[in-house]
Scaffold this active site. Structure first.
Site, PDB file in Angstrom:
ATOM      1  N   GLY A 240       0.857  -1.199   0.000  1.00  0.00           N
ATOM      2  CA  GLY A 240       0.000   0.000   0.000  1.00  0.00           C
ATOM      3  C   GLY A 240       0.882   1.234   0.000  1.00  0.00           C
ATOM      4  O   GLY A 240       0.668   2.169   0.778  1.00  0.00           O
TER       5      GLY A 240
ATOM      6  N   TYR B 151     -17.199   5.039  12.523  1.00  0.00           N
ATOM      7  CA  TYR B 151     -15.846   4.462  12.396  1.00  0.00           C
ATOM      8  C   TYR B 151     -15.586   3.351  13.423  1.00  0.00           C
ATOM      9  O   TYR B 151     -15.730   2.173  13.108  1.00  0.00           O
ATOM     10  CB  TYR B 151     -14.759   5.555  12.448  1.00  0.00           C
ATOM     11  CG  TYR B 151     -13.503   5.039  11.778  1.00  0.00           C
ATOM     12  CD1 TYR B 151     -13.177   5.381  10.470  1.00  0.00           C
ATOM     13  CD2 TYR B 151     -12.674   4.123  12.431  1.00  0.00           C
ATOM     14  CE1 TYR B 151     -12.067   4.833   9.834  1.00  0.00           C
ATOM     15  CE2 TYR B 151     -11.562   3.571  11.804  1.00  0.00           C
ATOM     16  CZ  TYR B 151     -11.262   3.936  10.515  1.00  0.00           C
ATOM     17  OH  TYR B 151     -10.173   3.384   9.893  1.00  0.00           O
TER      18      TYR B 151
HETATM   19  P1  NAD Z   1      -4.750   5.553   0.817  1.00  0.00           P
HETATM   20  O1  NAD Z   1      -6.003   5.391   0.063  1.00  0.00           O
HETATM   21  O2  NAD Z   1      -3.998   6.835   0.685  1.00  0.00           O
HETATM   22  O3  NAD Z   1      -3.713   4.371   0.422  1.00  0.00           O
HETATM   23  C1  NAD Z   1      -4.114   3.065   0.173  1.00  0.00           C
HETATM   24  C2  NAD Z   1      -2.986   2.277  -0.481  1.00  0.00           C
HETATM   25  O4  NAD Z   1      -3.460   0.930  -0.707  1.00  0.00           O
HETATM   26  C3  NAD Z   1      -2.571   2.811  -1.871  1.00  0.00           C
HETATM   27  O5  NAD Z   1      -1.174   2.667  -2.024  1.00  0.00           O
HETATM   28  C4  NAD Z   1      -3.264   1.858  -2.840  1.00  0.00           C
HETATM   29  O6  NAD Z   1      -2.634   1.734  -4.096  1.00  0.00           O
HETATM   30  C5  NAD Z   1      -3.157   0.567  -2.055  1.00  0.00           C
HETATM   31  N1  NAD Z   1      -4.104  -0.453  -2.490  1.00  0.00           N
HETATM   32  C6  NAD Z   1      -5.459  -0.392  -2.554  1.00  0.00           C
HETATM   33  N2  NAD Z   1      -5.954  -1.566  -3.032  1.00  0.00           N
HETATM   34  C7  NAD Z   1      -4.887  -2.374  -3.260  1.00  0.00           C
HETATM   35  C8  NAD Z   1      -4.736  -3.699  -3.759  1.00  0.00           C
HETATM   36  N3  NAD Z   1      -5.773  -4.460  -4.071  1.00  0.00           N
HETATM   37  N4  NAD Z   1      -3.471  -4.173  -3.905  1.00  0.00           N
HETATM   38  C9  NAD Z   1      -2.383  -3.429  -3.583  1.00  0.00           C
HETATM   39  N5  NAD Z   1      -2.469  -2.191  -3.085  1.00  0.00           N
HETATM   40  C10 NAD Z   1      -3.704  -1.670  -2.925  1.00  0.00           C
HETATM   41  O7  NAD Z   1      -5.116   5.224   2.318  1.00  0.00           O
HETATM   42  P2  NAD Z   1      -4.600   5.721   3.752  1.00  0.00           P
HETATM   43  O8  NAD Z   1      -5.586   6.670   4.293  1.00  0.00           O
HETATM   44  O9  NAD Z   1      -3.160   6.068   3.726  1.00  0.00           O
HETATM   45  O10 NAD Z   1      -4.816   4.370   4.570  1.00  0.00           O
HETATM   46  C11 NAD Z   1      -3.789   3.451   4.861  1.00  0.00           C
HETATM   47  C12 NAD Z   1      -4.091   2.787   6.188  1.00  0.00           C
HETATM   48  O11 NAD Z   1      -4.074   3.790   7.217  1.00  0.00           O
HETATM   49  C13 NAD Z   1      -5.472   2.131   6.242  1.00  0.00           C
HETATM   50  O12 NAD Z   1      -5.389   0.952   7.014  1.00  0.00           O
HETATM   51  C14 NAD Z   1      -6.313   3.175   6.972  1.00  0.00           C
HETATM   52  O13 NAD Z   1      -7.431   2.622   7.612  1.00  0.00           O
HETATM   53  C15 NAD Z   1      -5.277   3.691   7.970  1.00  0.00           C
HETATM   54  N6  NAD Z   1      -5.588   4.997   8.586  1.00  0.00           N
HETATM   55  C16 NAD Z   1      -5.974   6.063   7.828  1.00  0.00           C
HETATM   56  C17 NAD Z   1      -6.294   7.272   8.472  1.00  0.00           C
HETATM   57  C18 NAD Z   1      -6.744   8.496   7.694  1.00  0.00           C
HETATM   58  O14 NAD Z   1      -7.254   9.427   8.288  1.00  0.00           O
HETATM   59  N7  NAD Z   1      -6.571   8.522   6.391  1.00  0.00           N
HETATM   60  C19 NAD Z   1      -6.179   7.383   9.864  1.00  0.00           C
HETATM   61  C20 NAD Z   1      -5.733   6.293  10.589  1.00  0.00           C
HETATM   62  C21 NAD Z   1      -5.445   5.093   9.942  1.00  0.00           C
END
Ligand code: NAD
Length: 418
Positions: free
Chosen positions: A47, A233
């Protein structure tokens, strides 16, 4: 040839390659300024192309001096539409890290699949020998299970529908939104997509292939947040998946004691990313959070959070956790002084008062930045090194639907805003 932002609701259907490169460069500069620490040198990030995963990759490369393998699922340009931001980010990161002497190889495809795991393991064997850190930062809308069945994650409540305020990103107005409750099937599917199942599969596969180093560390990311967001959430369908993710961290730590594996959940701050923009209620909360945290000098973006995670919380092998063993990067967000200020005004906030009570401009600035727009030193024009096709033509309904699904990493159905 120009590429302009085309925003539809909570997504942008275009991305600017030079702006994405600028975003990567700025994040690298942020880590360089933050400093360095002793840490893993061979890191796999699943990711890795946007949000927390990209920032993790940057922080370990420039903070630990690590070589990295990245896995992401992004769309290349088809000549009619630009590539996704994550595609351009990845190209930019590989280029800059390579110039700076770091190994940075990326795989684009379905991280849930057996084939991707096998390809990555082969690459680790050939180029790294073993990995000493695995970051699992995937946020996906759907997953094709080993059985061939595809399941989708949903952003719904558990138990009863929930009505609260949200920021309508199309109009910047405050409206009411009712989030329906998920049924049993939807909850199960959300856990299958966003829970710990695939993280476990990755770690098992790496262990079985003998490519996980002794004392390796693995991390996955979660969110808790304040009471106003709990129904959607923490206690909602996504929250059930996050509980599963936490249970998986405990399971992994026990299962791989022989190599001293450390598996942690890092509870991160709420931030504007492609995933969070799709969650009802959360954008309103984020805009108010940004306002208060900026006023108090405590605001952080993805890279500042990841710098603190890798270079402070995990530095030197002494890991700072809460009583449940989780790393708390939401420590500033959850401070009483921050949360009480938001809670005091939440009930009264409306379209007029949000202009003062929220940081809508800050929200939108970060939103545009995610797609490579809004940097003062990058115009809309593309350099000669990019093709001259017309990326700004009309988009069909079907194309938009597909982009929405790709860009927003979780799916919710039939939400009535207003
Ligand atoms: P994001 O959407 O920016 O990134 C998601 C990543 O997953 C991307 O690199 C995408 O290409 C990859 N991805 C999606 N489907 C895929 C697949 N099938 N195969 C390979 N790669 C795949 O998301 P984010 O907000 O950075 O979230 C990342 C983690 O952090 C998640 O677990 C999210 O719950 C957690 N998180 C996010 C927040 C927030 O506020 N954004 C807060 C706390 C925790």
């Amino acid at each position: 040839m120009v590429v302009e932002p085309k925003v539809k609701g909570f997504i942008c259907t275009t991305a600017h390659p030079r702006g994405c490169e600028e975003s990567v460069r700025r994040q690298i500069e942020s880590t360089k300024k933050f400093g360095r620490a002793e840490g893993p040198k061979k890191v796999l990030v699943i990711g890795s192309s946007t949000g927390y995963g990209l920032a993790s990759r940057i922080a370990v490369t420039y903070g630990y001096g690590a070589d990295t393998i990245g896995v992401a699922f992004e769309r290349e340009s088809n000549g009619k539409r630009t590539a996704t931001a994550g595609w351009y980010n990845t190209k930019a990161f590989e280029k800059i890290a390579g110039e700076d002497g770091y190994y940075a190889k990326s795989f684009n495809g379905d991280g849930f699949s057996r084939e991707m795991k096998d390809e990555v393991i082969q690459c680790i064997k050939e180029d790294f020998g073993k990995v000493d850190m695995v970051v699992y930062s995937m946020a996906a809308p759907r997953r094709t299970l080993p059985s061939g069945i595809t399941v989708s994650s949903v952003l719904k409540t558990v138990g009863e529908p929930f009505t609260n305020k949200t920021l309508d990103l199309r109009t910047n107005e405050i409206k009411e939104v009712t989030v329906p409750e998920a049924d049993e099937e939807e909850i199960k599917a959300t856990i299958q997509v966003m829970g710990g199942g695939d993280w476990r599969d990755w770690i098992m596969s790496l262990y079985d292939a003998g490519v996980l180093a002794d004392g390796a560390v693995t991390l996955a990311y979660s969110y808790i947040g304040p009471v106003v967001t709990h129904a959607i959430y923490k206690d909602g369908s996504i929250g059930q998946a996050k509980k599963h993710l936490y249970d998986t961290s405990v399971e992994l730590m026990n299962k791989y004691k022989d190599i001293g594996l450390k598996a942690y959940i890092s509870v991160n701050k709420a931030l504007v990313t492609q995933s969070s923009a799709a969650i009802p209620i959360v954008p309103l909360y984020i805009s108010m959070l940004y306002k208060v945290m900026k006023e108090k000098g405590l605001h952080e973006g993805c890279i500042e959070q990841m710098n603190r995670l890798f270079l402070e919380k995990l530095a030197g092998g002494v890991v700072q956790t809460d009583e449940a063993g989780r790393i708390r990067l939401d420590d500033y967000e959850m401070k009483e002084e921050i949360q009480s200020q938001i809670a005091e005004v939440w009930d009264g906030v409306d379209t007029e008062s949000i202009k003062d009570l929220g940081d809508i401009k800050g929200y939108w600035d970060e939103f545009y930045n995610m797609f490579g727009f809004g940097y003062d030193n990058v115009g809309f024009h593309l350099g000669e090194d990019y093709c001259t096709m017309d990326f700004n033509g009309p988009i069909t309904k079907e194309e938009l639907k597909e982009i929405e699904l790709e860009a927003n990493r979780a799916v919710f159905a039939n939400l009535k805003v207003g």
